[in-house]
Design an enzyme around this catalytic site. Structure first.
Site, PDB file in Angstrom:
ATOM      1  N   ASN A 215      11.168  74.130  48.961  1.00 33.27           N
ATOM      2  CA  ASN A 215      10.212  73.465  49.871  1.00 33.27           C
ATOM      3  C   ASN A 215      10.394  73.986  51.288  1.00 33.27           C
ATOM      4  O   ASN A 215      11.253  74.823  51.546  1.00 33.27           O
ATOM      5  CB  ASN A 215      10.378  71.949  49.789  1.00 33.27           C
ATOM      6  CG  ASN A 215      11.778  71.520  50.177  1.00 33.27           C
ATOM      7  OD1 ASN A 215      12.206  71.707  51.307  1.00 33.27           O
ATOM      8  ND2 ASN A 215      12.518  70.974  49.211  1.00 33.27           N
ATOM      9  N   ASP A 284      12.678  67.122  43.641  1.00 40.23           N
ATOM     10  CA  ASP A 284      12.631  66.017  42.683  1.00 40.23           C
ATOM     11  C   ASP A 284      12.615  66.537  41.243  1.00 40.23           C
ATOM     12  O   ASP A 284      12.931  65.802  40.314  1.00 40.23           O
ATOM     13  CB  ASP A 284      11.386  65.158  42.921  1.00 40.23           C
ATOM     14  CG  ASP A 284      11.500  64.371  44.223  1.00 40.23           C
ATOM     15  OD1 ASP A 284      12.614  63.911  44.540  1.00 40.23           O
ATOM     16  OD2 ASP A 284      10.482  64.232  44.927  1.00 40.23           O
ATOM     17  N   LYS A 294      14.993  87.941  33.820  1.00 40.66           N
ATOM     18  CA  LYS A 294      13.704  87.902  34.506  1.00 40.66           C
ATOM     19  C   LYS A 294      12.575  87.659  33.489  1.00 40.66           C
ATOM     20  O   LYS A 294      12.525  88.329  32.450  1.00 40.66           O
ATOM     21  CB  LYS A 294      13.482  89.232  35.235  1.00 40.66           C
ATOM     22  CG  LYS A 294      12.199  89.256  36.024  1.00 40.66           C
ATOM     23  CD  LYS A 294      11.962  90.626  36.637  1.00 40.66           C
ATOM     24  CE  LYS A 294      10.526  90.728  37.095  1.00 40.66           C
ATOM     25  NZ  LYS A 294      10.081  92.082  37.284  1.00 40.66           N
ATOM     26  N   PHE A 328      15.844  59.583  54.691  1.00 41.50           N
ATOM     27  CA  PHE A 328      14.649  60.099  55.350  1.00 41.50           C
ATOM     28  C   PHE A 328      13.478  59.951  54.395  1.00 41.50           C
ATOM     29  O   PHE A 328      13.644  60.040  53.179  1.00 41.50           O
ATOM     30  CB  PHE A 328      14.827  61.583  55.719  1.00 41.50           C
ATOM     31  CG  PHE A 328      15.533  61.762  57.040  1.00 41.50           C
ATOM     32  CD1 PHE A 328      16.869  61.432  57.178  1.00 41.50           C
ATOM     33  CD2 PHE A 328      14.844  62.247  58.143  1.00 41.50           C
ATOM     34  CE1 PHE A 328      17.524  61.578  58.392  1.00 41.50           C
ATOM     35  CE2 PHE A 328      15.479  62.403  59.368  1.00 41.50           C
ATOM     36  CZ  PHE A 328      16.817  62.068  59.495  1.00 41.50           C
ATOM     37  N   LYS A 342      11.166  52.884  50.238  1.00 45.57           N
ATOM     38  CA  LYS A 342      12.417  53.636  49.989  1.00 45.57           C
ATOM     39  C   LYS A 342      13.620  52.886  50.544  1.00 45.57           C
ATOM     40  O   LYS A 342      14.688  52.847  49.931  1.00 45.57           O
ATOM     41  CB  LYS A 342      12.340  55.022  50.631  1.00 45.57           C
ATOM     42  CG  LYS A 342      11.371  55.898  49.872  1.00 45.57           C
ATOM     43  CD  LYS A 342      11.373  57.337  50.308  1.00 45.57           C
ATOM     44  CE  LYS A 342      10.496  58.104  49.347  1.00 45.57           C
ATOM     45  NZ  LYS A 342       9.264  58.584  49.872  1.00 45.57           N
ATOM     46  N   LYS A 346      16.115  52.016  47.612  1.00 49.73           N
ATOM     47  CA  LYS A 346      17.346  52.809  47.533  1.00 49.73           C
ATOM     48  C   LYS A 346      18.516  52.128  48.239  1.00 49.73           C
ATOM     49  O   LYS A 346      19.552  52.742  48.457  1.00 49.73           O
ATOM     50  CB  LYS A 346      17.097  54.205  48.127  1.00 49.73           C
ATOM     51  CG  LYS A 346      16.004  54.998  47.384  1.00 49.73           C
ATOM     52  CD  LYS A 346      16.003  56.474  47.780  1.00 49.73           C
ATOM     53  CE  LYS A 346      14.773  57.186  47.227  1.00 49.73           C
ATOM     54  NZ  LYS A 346      14.888  58.649  47.300  1.00 49.73           N
TER      55      LYS A 346
HETATM   56  N1  CTP Z   1      16.661  62.338  48.049  1.00 50.49           N
HETATM   57  C1  CTP Z   1      17.812  62.551  47.334  1.00 50.49           C
HETATM   58  N2  CTP Z   1      17.776  63.071  46.083  1.00 50.49           N
HETATM   59  C2  CTP Z   1      16.604  63.397  45.509  1.00 50.49           C
HETATM   60  C3  CTP Z   1      15.413  63.186  46.208  1.00 50.49           C
HETATM   61  C4  CTP Z   1      15.482  62.677  47.495  1.00 50.49           C
HETATM   62  O1  CTP Z   1      18.874  62.246  47.861  1.00 50.49           O
HETATM   63  N3  CTP Z   1      16.591  63.928  44.313  1.00 50.49           N
HETATM   64  C5  CTP Z   1      16.726  61.740  49.392  1.00 50.49           C
HETATM   65  C6  CTP Z   1      16.345  62.652  50.533  1.00 50.49           C
HETATM   66  O2  CTP Z   1      17.466  63.308  51.070  1.00 50.49           O
HETATM   67  C7  CTP Z   1      15.724  61.698  51.530  1.00 50.49           C
HETATM   68  C8  CTP Z   1      15.075  60.661  50.663  1.00 50.49           C
HETATM   69  O3  CTP Z   1      15.771  60.700  49.430  1.00 50.49           O
HETATM   70  O4  CTP Z   1      16.686  61.052  52.331  1.00 50.49           O
HETATM   71  C9  CTP Z   1      13.645  60.972  50.453  1.00 50.49           C
HETATM   72  O5  CTP Z   1      13.128  60.142  49.496  1.00 50.49           O
HETATM   73  P1  CTP Z   1      12.402  60.753  48.217  1.00 50.49           P
HETATM   74  O6  CTP Z   1      12.606  59.788  47.116  1.00 50.49           O
HETATM   75  O7  CTP Z   1      12.709  62.182  48.052  1.00 50.49           O
HETATM   76  O8  CTP Z   1      10.997  60.817  48.569  1.00 50.49           O
HETATM   77  P2  CTP Z   1      10.079  61.475  47.586  1.00 50.49           P
HETATM   78  O9  CTP Z   1      10.769  62.358  46.621  1.00 50.49           O
HETATM   79  O10 CTP Z   1       9.076  62.101  48.478  1.00 50.49           O
HETATM   80  O11 CTP Z   1       9.652  60.242  46.755  1.00 50.49           O
HETATM   81  P3  CTP Z   1       8.218  59.878  46.347  1.00 50.49           P
HETATM   82  O12 CTP Z   1       7.732  61.025  45.567  1.00 50.49           O
HETATM   83  O13 CTP Z   1       8.434  58.632  45.567  1.00 50.49           O
HETATM   84  O14 CTP Z   1       7.535  59.647  47.674  1.00 50.49           O
END
Ligand code: CTP
Length: 408
Positions: A215, A284, A294, A328, A342, A346
């Site tokens: 990303n 995610d 490859k 964040f 969140k 969380k």
């Molecule tokens: N985070 C994490 N581990 C993951 C995903 C996210 O620790 N696998 C943490 C990030 O570091 C950040 C926060 O979670 O502090 C962001 O929330 P997140 O759940 O990632 O948001 P999204 O993935 O965007 O969730 P959604 O798709 O539900 O909006």
């Protein structure tokens, strides 16, 4: 408890009256020291009426042996607070210039010092002021960073005095920490003794030895938090996905690539951490079966099968004991509502909501909201990520204090 409250010459000087009242309500005795410019904004009589005590305005006031008074006061206070602190007084403190009562008091007192700066945003960002603030922080001064907002000069920007409640809470937290806390703090910064774990940057999930999913995260926000925490005396471990950034001074960096590696690194440091700031943009999803070789295009159109990565932050929230956990939330719509979700889901102590629809990735500045479980909300208008980091750490200190743990 006795505190000297220095009030310097800026339009926010009237707010010093509320700072003084807030401290008095908490049972703190306040001795007000007005600089000459400060007295032009708020007359000494205002403070004298409210404190029932003389207000010091002049080093050589007739009728009082004030050259001795500054030594007597310096020895009797538990803290020197300057709110608002102008660029001028910050410069004098940083360089040891003692040409009035307040600057002389600063040099003479062994008590910890807290500054709440207020000035025009161009002044606040000027390298000379930044260098002076840094020098004072290194020397152990606490700085309650100013906020963004409408300034007296009509400009929008950072430089507005932090909210009175924030300043009062910081002073009370420092006083509660007592002389031992203050002594340990002096010369080390207001995060001395805290272990801070920060994650930053993107993660990279391999598809094959050449391709990956990742990303746009630059890592700048997390690195700014790590740098600020280290500068303020914390022991900092930065778990970083791949970025183009150098490790900040005094920070231990653990380099990781994937979400799984980040999880391992974070868990290995979690028990020892007092504060955890998860600024990383963790993937995610990852390819469920990364190819060892490859992938050739000859196979025609393909679908990539993905599986969920572990939600590191949610896991930390589940296992939380004494840690103060900051997450964040980068969102493109319903920013605050999603961030609040969140925060709750969380089990976080704070969440930083970031509207990424306006493209903050890779920028040096960010506009964010800091949200707390009690519904409190701090809105920070666009400002350097370094300033956001300091304001976030201020909030962490205040809220850790309120949770009844050793705040500083
Ligand atoms: N985070 C994490 N581990 C993951 C995903 C996210 O620790 N696998 C943490 C990030 O570091 C950040 C926060 O979670 O502090 C962001 O929330 P997140 O759940 O990632 O948001 P999204 O993935 O965007 O969730 P959604 O798709 O539900 O909006």
């Amino acid at each position: 408890m006795k505190v000297a409250l220095g009030v310097t010459g800026c339009i926010a000087a009237y707010k010093a009256v509320e700072v003084m009242r807030g401290l008095q309500k908490a049972g703190v005795q306040v001795e007000v020291v007005l600089t000459r410019a400060g007295a032009r904004f708020v007359p000494p009589l205002t403070f004298e009426s409210l404190t029932g005590r003389n207000v010091v305005t002049d080093m050589f006031q007739t009728g009082r042996n004030l050259d001795i008074h500054h030594i007597a006061l310096a020895q009797s206070i538990q803290m020197l607070v300057v709110a608002p602190a102008t660029a001028n007084i910050i410069g004098k403190f940083a360089h040891g210039i003692a040409d009035d009562f307040l600057s002389t008091l600063y040099l003479a007192t062994p008590a910890p010092v807290l500054l709440a700066p207020a000035m025009n945003s161009a002044m606040w960002r000027h390298p000379a002021v930044r260098a002076n603030v840094e020098a004072l922080r290194r020397r152990g001064c606490k700085v309650v960073a100013p906020e963004a907002g409408m300034l007296a000069c009509g400009m929008e920007g950072d430089g507005r005095l932090a909210p009175v409640e924030t300043i009062v809470a910081r002073v009370l937290a420092a006083l509660r920490a007592g002389p031992a806390g203050a002594a340990a703090d002096k010369g080390a910064g207001d995060l001395a003794g805290l272990s801070v774990l920060v994650t930053a940057g993107p993660t990279v999930e391999d598809i094959d030895p050449i391709r990956f999913i990742s990303n746009r995260s630059s890592g700048k926000m997390g690195y700014a938090v790590a740098a600020a925490a280290a500068r303020r005396g914390a022991q900092v471990c930065l778990v970083s996905g791949p970025t183009a950034l150098d490790a900040p001074d005094g920070v231990e960096r653990i380099d990781v690539r994937s979400a799984a590696e980040m999880l391992d690194a974070v868990l290995s440091r979690y028990d020892a951490a007092d504060v955890v700031v998860k600024a990383a943009a963790v993937a995610d999803y990852r390819p469920s079966a990364p190819a060892g070789q490859k992938i050739k295009k000859a196979g025609g159109v393909r679908a990539l099968e993905l599986e969920r990565t572990e939600d590191i932050l949610a896991l930390l929230g589940n296992r939380k004991k004494r840690q103060f956990l900051v997450g964040f939330a980068a969102e493109t719509e319903n920013v605050l509502a999603s961030a609040r979700e969140k925060l709750r889901g969380k089990n976080l102590d704070l969440v930083v909501a970031n509207d990424v629809s306006r493209g903050v990735f890779g920028e040096d500045a960010a506009a964010v909201h800091i949200l707390a479980p009690d519904g409190a909300e701090v809105a920070l208008e666009a400002q350097p990520k370094a300033a956001v980091a300091d304001r976030l750490l201020d909030e962490v200190l205040i809220r850790r204090g309120r949770r009844g743990e050793a705040p500083e």
